[in-house]
Scaffold this motif. Structure first.
Motif, mmCIF file in Angstrom:
data_model
loop_
_atom_site.group_PDB
_atom_site.id
_atom_site.type_symbol
_atom_site.label_atom_id
_atom_site.label_comp_id
_atom_site.label_asym_id
_atom_site.label_seq_id
_atom_site.Cartn_x
_atom_site.Cartn_y
_atom_site.Cartn_z
ATOM 1 N N PHE A 260 0.814 -1.211 0.000
ATOM 2 C CA PHE A 260 0.000 0.000 0.000
ATOM 3 C C PHE A 260 0.851 1.266 0.000
ATOM 4 C CE2 PHE A 260 -3.295 -2.749 2.251
ATOM 5 C CZ PHE A 260 -4.038 -2.934 1.078
ATOM 6 N N ALA A 261 2.082 1.165 0.529
ATOM 7 C CA ALA A 261 2.927 2.358 0.650
ATOM 8 C C ALA A 261 3.233 2.981 -0.700
ATOM 9 C CB ALA A 261 4.223 2.013 1.383
ATOM 10 N N TRP A 262 3.284 2.166 -1.761
ATOM 11 C CA TRP A 262 3.545 2.717 -3.095
ATOM 12 C C TRP A 262 2.422 3.665 -3.533
ATOM 13 C CZ3 TRP A 262 8.103 1.677 -5.478
ATOM 14 C CH2 TRP A 262 8.827 0.588 -5.022
ATOM 15 N N ILE A 263 1.227 3.474 -2.928
ATOM 16 C CA ILE A 263 0.060 4.231 -3.394
ATOM 17 C C ILE A 263 -0.285 5.378 -2.452
ATOM 18 C CG2 ILE A 263 -2.374 4.035 -4.063
ATOM 19 C CD1 ILE A 263 -1.863 1.003 -4.439
ATOM 20 N N VAL A 264 -0.328 5.094 -1.135
ATOM 21 C CA VAL A 264 -0.851 6.089 -0.205
ATOM 22 C C VAL A 264 0.176 6.561 0.823
ATOM 23 C CG1 VAL A 264 -3.211 5.231 -0.437
ATOM 24 C CG2 VAL A 264 -1.729 4.290 1.344
ATOM 25 N N GLY A 265 1.398 6.073 0.745
ATOM 26 C CA GLY A 265 2.386 6.444 1.754
ATOM 27 C C GLY A 265 2.403 5.462 2.907
ATOM 28 N N ARG A 266 3.532 5.427 3.625
ATOM 29 C CA ARG A 266 3.745 4.383 4.610
ATOM 30 C C ARG A 266 2.772 4.458 5.787
ATOM 31 N NH1 ARG A 266 7.264 0.529 5.767
ATOM 32 N NH2 ARG A 266 7.587 -0.060 7.937
ATOM 33 N N ARG A 267 2.532 5.641 6.330
ATOM 34 C CA ARG A 267 1.712 5.729 7.530
ATOM 35 C C ARG A 267 0.266 5.332 7.248
ATOM 36 N NH1 ARG A 267 2.675 7.240 12.436
ATOM 37 N NH2 ARG A 267 1.057 8.065 13.797
ATOM 38 N N SER A 273 -3.280 -1.718 6.421
ATOM 39 C CA SER A 273 -2.859 -3.102 6.621
ATOM 40 C C SER A 273 -3.727 -3.813 7.659
ATOM 41 C CB SER A 273 -1.392 -3.160 7.042
ATOM 42 O OG SER A 273 -1.208 -2.647 8.354
ATOM 43 N N ILE A 274 -4.386 -3.046 8.524
ATOM 44 C CA ILE A 274 -5.301 -3.664 9.494
ATOM 45 C C ILE A 274 -6.418 -4.392 8.754
ATOM 46 C CG2 ILE A 274 -6.979 -3.178 11.316
ATOM 47 C CD1 ILE A 274 -5.189 -0.884 12.216
ATOM 48 N N ALA A 275 -6.928 -3.780 7.687
ATOM 49 C CA ALA A 275 -7.970 -4.438 6.890
ATOM 50 C C ALA A 275 -7.433 -5.717 6.257
ATOM 51 C CB ALA A 275 -8.484 -3.484 5.805
ATOM 52 N N ALA A 276 -6.179 -5.678 5.810
ATOM 53 C CA ALA A 276 -5.574 -6.877 5.223
ATOM 54 C C ALA A 276 -5.448 -7.985 6.260
ATOM 55 C CB ALA A 276 -4.211 -6.541 4.634
ATOM 56 N N VAL A 277 -5.080 -7.621 7.482
ATOM 57 C CA VAL A 277 -4.943 -8.600 8.556
ATOM 58 C C VAL A 277 -6.301 -9.233 8.874
ATOM 59 C CG1 VAL A 277 -4.512 -8.827 11.032
ATOM 60 C CG2 VAL A 277 -2.867 -7.635 9.590
ATOM 61 N N ILE A 278 -7.353 -8.422 8.948
ATOM 62 C CA ILE A 278 -8.691 -8.951 9.243
ATOM 63 C C ILE A 278 -9.154 -9.879 8.121
ATOM 64 C CG2 ILE A 278 -11.117 -8.314 9.540
ATOM 65 C CD1 ILE A 278 -10.128 -5.746 10.914
#
Length: 793
Positions: A260-267, A273-278
């Protein structure tokens, strides 16, 4: 930190009671004394308050644990444990765990038959049955057999383990039948449907054991792993990548953040990434251990966003405390202990390890900064894993009695590739849904998974790769480990973090990447195509492999022209592993499949073969033995659009590469023998001057019939009949065959005593004898004149 102290006192009280029982009460006094001593030494009023509050919380935790013991309902099925056989009706909680020759599932009991009447019942029952027929979540089944208490396992409280999962009874191989089905909720049924589709797609796209490993990584189906693969992962301590643990969830978060960092930045990517984990947790199944690991992982992500280790530890301690308030017995759950330890280790140790890793990479490269991709794809995931290993190793030693000495090099080699393994496994699963894109999408996953398997196998084979220790030794090992770790942490506090190594600022030029791909992709395609076209062909040879399928038969024949012929399928799924090892990974077709006779130890594996391979032709001996397994085999053949061809004595199959298969038996008399073993199809494979005789499960009567029929039995290699049973392989028969090699297919420590010592002694007079239970698969290769033998062990 006050909240952390309170949560730690609660957890300490629960854990102490779980280990010491009433012996935990004196510790409350010890805590009060320690806090008062600190208050006097430091002259700090806070410790005086702690001296009152912490022992109180510790004591309340003891009371909570003591009053939370499991209780059985009046109608609990466990009240009938270890009594007479009875009938039970219940519904499957989840899809079964499918193993090689068995399946396991848990039912919630609904009714029990007592004195002829059905009465209400409750409680969980863990059931083990044969792989056929297969069930799914929600099936209502009726079982008949003995309901028993969970068996005692040395060094492991199996009954307590099951009770925490709501199971107080077990049933081993009862008679079972499906009598109905209850639909799950829409959400659950949708998730289960997706999991089943992806699992089946992986089975279609990848051979074994890569398919099972991908299902473990992507879907959490660790039970599908072959025993040798599971042993290699345990020996190298890379098994944490196949289960949903705190470290596993953090790795998923880390790689999702990179994407996701390539698109929206690391923070922002960390938050996404929480959505990915769920989503990952839902995909692998939201069982209690998975839910706990996911909660811990999400809290760790939140701590990373906050940027403070102390807040992270406080949050994790508080969350663990809440879990133990709800269910105090959770502290005795090994999965909870490992997840909690791994998460705390990551919070406290991952950042320093990452800094040291960056420093050493910078020194090796002789640069002040290192490229950000090296940090993202190597230093960060590696630091997470090493922190988790350091934190969990004492628990693994204490609970499982083993310490891996190759854990660090194994994880250094595997963890940086975990993101690639996860993504390519998903690609293979999606490709498996598309028949024409299956192999293309599976190729990256196959090579990524094979890399992991090779690393694990090679490192697990290193002498003393892991050390087994007994219970008392493991306690001393754990205490020593904790003492050394505490000393190291105290030392690091004064040494401090290294200086010099830094991560380069992010830089990304899309035009450069596009230009590079425009050059690299066509060149790679040309080189790859040329390699396939110009790669020198192997000299023609005939290969016959007696697969190691346990107590059963399965023989794979590969002709010089590339035809694959599978004679018998073994008693379970082990045939899939054999095919995965012997066939090229992208060879997904079987030209001919032969069932010598319809017994389960020769037939059951065919059901999976028909499901996962493109079978062109199916032959079967004349024997008849109606069964559920045979019905499913016949249904599988029909679903492929094929018909079962019955073969008789005298039938010949000639292949265009010169290989000939002759059907030597049974004759018309033996074809209707009530002893179904004697109806087995006896095959003679010949190529140039070398012959193989496959004798199915025939016994002395069928052997004498072949001798009386005057057929040519001479063979270079004999596949011994009926697993070497004493009623087969008579002296007269062996005199006619005169084999140079003899192969026996039998299961390790089988209950039948196969092969019989008298049979082995007779065979020794004629041939070099190989047995799959001793040497694994037996691989014969011939150029038509000479025969070479290779074994799996």
């Amino acid at each position: 930190m006050i909240l952390a102290w309170l949560a730690a006192a609660w957890l300490a009280g629960i854990a102490a009671t779980a280990m010491l029982g009433r012996g935990a009460w004196p510790l409350a006094v010890g805590i009060a004394a320690a806090m008062m001593a600190l208050a006097i030494l430091r002259r700090d009023l806070r410790y005086s308050i702690y001296a009152l509050v912490l022992p109180a919380i510790f004591s309340i935790a003891i009371l909570r644990f003591e009053t939370s013991g499991p209780s059985l309902n009046a109608d609990a099925i466990a009240h009938h444990n270890d009594s007479v056989a009875l009938r039970v009706r219940g519904v499957l909680r989840d899809d079964p765990e499918i193993r090689d020759t068995s399946q396991r599932f848990t039912i919630d009991a609904r009714e029990v038959q007592l004195r002829g009447d059905w009465q209400p019942a409750s409680g969980g029952v863990l059931v083990t049955t044969a792989t056929i027929p297969r069930y799914i979540s929600g099936d209502v089944v009726e079982l008949e057999g003995k309901v028993e208490s969970p068996p005692h396992v040395d060094g492991f409280d199996y009954a307590d383990y099951l009770s925490r999962r709501g199971v107080a009874s077990v049933m081993g191989y009862p008679s079972a039948q499906k009598i109905g089905h209850e639909d799950d909720s829409i959400v659950r049924s949708t998730i289960l449907h997706v999991r089943r589709k992806l699992s089946h797609a992986l089975a279609l796209a990848l051979p074994e054991p890569q398919s099972s490993l991908a299902q473990g990584v992507l879907l959490g189906q660790r039970s599908a792993l072959p025993a040798d693969v599971a042993a290699d992962l345990n020996a190298t301590n890379t098994s944490h990548l196949v289960v949903v643990s705190g470290s596993n969830v953090v790795l998923v978060s880390a790689y999702a953040t990179m994407a996701f960092a390539w698109i929206v930045g690391r923070r922002r990517a960390q938050a996404l990434s929480i959505a990915a984990v769920i989503a990952y947790a839902l995909l692998v199944g939201a069982s209690p251990p998975v839910v706990r690991a996911t909660i811990m992982g999400i809290l760790l992500i939140v701590a990373q966003l906050a940027g403070r280790r102390t807040s992270g530890l406080t949050t994790i301690f508080f969350a663990a405390g809440i879990m133990s308030v709800i269910d105090p017995s959770v502290t005795r759950d090994v999965s909870f202990q490992l997840t909690f330890a791994a998460t705390c280790g990551i919070v406290y140790l991952a950042s320093p390890i990452r800094h040291w890793t960056v420093e050493w990479i910078a020194r090796i490269l002789r640069r002040d900064t290192i490229p950000r991709p090296i940090d993202s794809f190597f230093a960060e995931p590696l630091s997470v894993t090493l922190a988790a290993i350091i934190a969990t190793e004492p628990l693994i030693a204490l609970n499982f009695g083993r310490v891996s000495l190759v854990a660090i090099p194994a994880n250094v080699l595997v963890v940086p590739a975990f993101g690639l393994i996860l993504v390519t496994s998903l690609l293979a699963a999606l490709g498996g849904l598309l028949p024409h894109a299956r192999l293309v999408c599976a190729a990256p996953g196959y090579y990524a998974l094979t890399y992991w398997l090779v690393v694990a196998r090679q490192l697990a084979s290193v002498p003393h790769a892991f050390t087994s220790i007994d219970g008392y030794t493991s306690r001393w090992a754990t205490a020593t480990y904790v003492a050394v770790a505490a000393l190291a942490l105290a030392t690091l506090r004064y040494v401090g973090a290294p200086l010099g190594g830094r991560i380069a600022p992010p830089s990304f030029d899309a035009r450069r990447v596009a230009s590079a791909l425009a050059i690299v992709a066509p060149v790679g395609l040309i080189i790859g195509t040329a390699g396939f076209v110009l790669w020198p062909a192997s000299p023609p040879r005939l290969e016959v492999t007696v697969l190691d399928v346990g107590q059963g038969d399965s023989i794979l024949i590969r002709t010089p022209g590339g035809h694959d012929i599978l004679v018998d399928g073994g008693p379970g799924r082990a045939v899939m592993r054999g095919l995965g090892d012997e066939l090229p990974w992208n060879d997904r077709s079987i030209e001919m499949m032969v069932l010598t006779h319809p017994q389960a130890d020769h037939m059951t594996g065919f059901i999976d073969v028909l499901d996962r391979y493109d079978v062109k032709r199916v032959l079967a001996g004349p024997g008849v033995q109606p069964s559920t397994t045979h019905r499913m085999f016949s249904d599988g053949v029909r679903s492929e659009g094929l018909a079962i061809e019955t073969i008789q004595q005298g039938r010949v199959f000639d292949f265009d590469d010169g290989v000939r298969i002759e059907v030597l038996g049974p004759d018309p008399v033996e074809a209707v023998d009530p002893q179904v073993n004697n109806t087995g199809a006896v095959l003679r494979i010949s190529w140039r001057g070398v012959t193989f005789l496959l004798t199915a499960g025939i016994e002395a009567r069928a052997e004498h019939a072949l001798l009386n029929d005057g057929v040519d039995l001479h063979a270079t290699v004999l596949k011994v009949g009926h697993h070497g049973r004493k009623t087969s392989s008579t002296r007269e028969f062996l005199d006619a065959v005169q084999p140079a090699y003899a192969a026996i297919s039998s299961g390790k420590n089988n209950s039948f005593g196969h092969p019989a010592p008298s049979v082995v002694d007779r065979l020794d007079d004629y041939a070099a004898v190989y047995d799959t239970q001793d040497v694994g698969p037996i691989h014969f290769t011939t150029d038509g004149e000479h025969v070479s033998v290779a074994t799996g062990r």
